[in-house]
Motif scaffolding. Structure first.
Motif, PDB file in Angstrom:
ATOM      1  N   LEU A  12      -6.249  -0.052   6.655  1.00 28.20           N
ATOM      2  CA  LEU A  12      -7.130   1.100   6.805  1.00 28.20           C
ATOM      3  C   LEU A  12      -7.253   1.655   5.290  1.00 28.20           C
ATOM      4  CD1 LEU A  12      -8.938   2.844   8.460  1.00 28.20           C
ATOM      5  CD2 LEU A  12      -7.165   4.300   8.943  1.00 28.20           C
ATOM      6  N   ILE A  13      -8.409   2.057   4.957  1.00 32.08           N
ATOM      7  CA  ILE A  13      -8.921   2.516   3.824  1.00 32.08           C
ATOM      8  C   ILE A  13      -9.642   3.636   4.166  1.00 32.08           C
ATOM      9  CG2 ILE A  13     -10.024   2.243   1.459  1.00 32.08           C
ATOM     10  CD1 ILE A  13      -9.444  -0.710   1.643  1.00 32.08           C
TER      11      ILE A  13
ATOM     12  N   GLU B  84       0.986  -1.331   0.062  1.00 36.07           N
ATOM     13  CA  GLU B  84      -0.037  -0.077  -0.002  1.00 36.07           C
ATOM     14  C   GLU B  84       0.748   1.407   0.000  1.00 36.07           C
ATOM     15  OE1 GLU B  84      -2.937  -0.415  -0.536  1.00 36.07           O
ATOM     16  OE2 GLU B  84      -3.298  -2.482  -0.122  1.00 36.07           O
ATOM     17  N   THR B  85       0.212   2.294   0.293  1.00 37.04           N
ATOM     18  CA  THR B  85       0.647   3.663   0.488  1.00 37.04           C
ATOM     19  C   THR B  85       2.124   4.068   0.891  1.00 37.04           C
ATOM     20  OG1 THR B  85      -1.549   4.360   0.240  1.00 37.04           O
ATOM     21  CG2 THR B  85       0.148   6.106   0.544  1.00 37.04           C
ATOM     22  N   PHE B  86       2.455   3.392   2.147  1.00 41.43           N
ATOM     23  CA  PHE B  86       3.487   3.676   2.888  1.00 41.43           C
ATOM     24  C   PHE B  86       4.264   2.495   2.966  1.00 41.43           C
ATOM     25  CE2 PHE B  86       0.076   6.380   5.041  1.00 41.43           C
ATOM     26  CZ  PHE B  86       0.532   7.432   4.484  1.00 41.43           C
ATOM     27  N   GLY B  87       4.327   1.578   1.840  1.00 44.76           N
ATOM     28  CA  GLY B  87       5.180   0.394   2.028  1.00 44.76           C
ATOM     29  C   GLY B  87       6.647   0.501   1.887  1.00 44.76           C
TER      30      GLY B  87
ATOM     31  N   VAL C  97      -1.295  -0.489   5.276  1.00 43.19           N
ATOM     32  CA  VAL C  97      -1.490  -1.505   6.109  1.00 43.19           C
ATOM     33  C   VAL C  97      -0.859  -0.994   7.460  1.00 43.19           C
ATOM     34  CG1 VAL C  97      -0.265  -3.600   6.531  1.00 43.19           C
ATOM     35  CG2 VAL C  97      -1.074  -3.238   4.358  1.00 43.19           C
ATOM     36  N   VAL C  98      -1.859  -1.379   8.465  1.00 42.96           N
ATOM     37  CA  VAL C  98      -1.576  -0.770   9.830  1.00 42.96           C
ATOM     38  C   VAL C  98      -0.719  -1.831  10.655  1.00 42.96           C
ATOM     39  CG1 VAL C  98      -2.662   0.051  11.878  1.00 42.96           C
ATOM     40  CG2 VAL C  98      -3.717   0.785   9.832  1.00 42.96           C
TER      41      VAL C  98
ATOM     42  N   CYS D 235      -9.801  -5.773  15.212  1.00 47.99           N
ATOM     43  CA  CYS D 235      -9.572  -6.899  13.936  1.00 47.99           C
ATOM     44  C   CYS D 235      -8.081  -7.414  13.951  1.00 47.99           C
ATOM     45  CB  CYS D 235      -9.491  -5.907  12.553  1.00 47.99           C
ATOM     46  SG  CYS D 235      -9.157  -6.849  11.188  1.00 47.99           S
ATOM     47  N   HIS D 236      -7.032  -6.666  14.595  1.00 46.96           N
ATOM     48  CA  HIS D 236      -5.838  -7.361  14.554  1.00 46.96           C
ATOM     49  C   HIS D 236      -5.890  -8.430  15.751  1.00 46.96           C
ATOM     50  CE1 HIS D 236      -1.684  -7.727  14.546  1.00 46.96           C
ATOM     51  NE2 HIS D 236      -1.360  -7.312  15.849  1.00 46.96           N
ATOM     52  N   ARG D 237      -6.341  -8.136  16.783  1.00 46.80           N
ATOM     53  CA  ARG D 237      -6.726  -9.282  17.887  1.00 46.80           C
ATOM     54  C   ARG D 237      -7.292 -10.371  17.244  1.00 46.80           C
ATOM     55  NH1 ARG D 237      -8.018  -4.946  21.016  1.00 46.80           N
ATOM     56  NH2 ARG D 237     -10.148  -5.578  21.076  1.00 46.80           N
TER      57      ARG D 237
END
Length: 111
Positions: A90-91, A14-17, A105-106, A79-81
């Protein structure tokens, strides 16, 4: 100092990959930006072995009308748990252009 990465062969998400992982303050700023633009936050997740799938499963429905940064953070963590081995992204959906305004991606899962 940052670690050197071979960008020709590195898998990016994604954006910050290409950047180091976001700090909590930077994540808060990105969520605040999504909300300040009036975009609809949405959370998706996928196991690392299926990253090339066109569609990732959604975590609940998009959060239409959401204005609380804390609620978005709470849902990202939930969601991560629930899927600790999955990537969670996150979008921010822009209803005016009917496209993704921002996606990144968080949490990176290790599967």
């Amino acid at each position: 100092m940052y670690e050197m990465v071979d960008y020709q062969t590195a898998q990016t998400l994604e954006t910050f990959g290409f950047l180091p992982a976001l700090t909590q303050d930077e994540l808060d700023e990105q969520i605040a930006y999504i909300l300040s633009q009036g975009w609809t936050p949405s959370i998706e997740h996928e196991h690392p072995s299926n990253l090339m799938n066109d569609y990732w499963p959604m975590w609940k429905l998009p959060f239409f009308g959401e204005t609380s940064l804390e609620n978005v953070l709470r849902e990202l963590e939930a969601c991560h748990r629930a899927y600790p081995t999955h990537h969670v992204r996150l979008i921010g959906y822009d209803s005016y252009t009917q496209s993704q305004g921002l996606a990144f991606v968080v949490f990176e899962g290790r599967g």
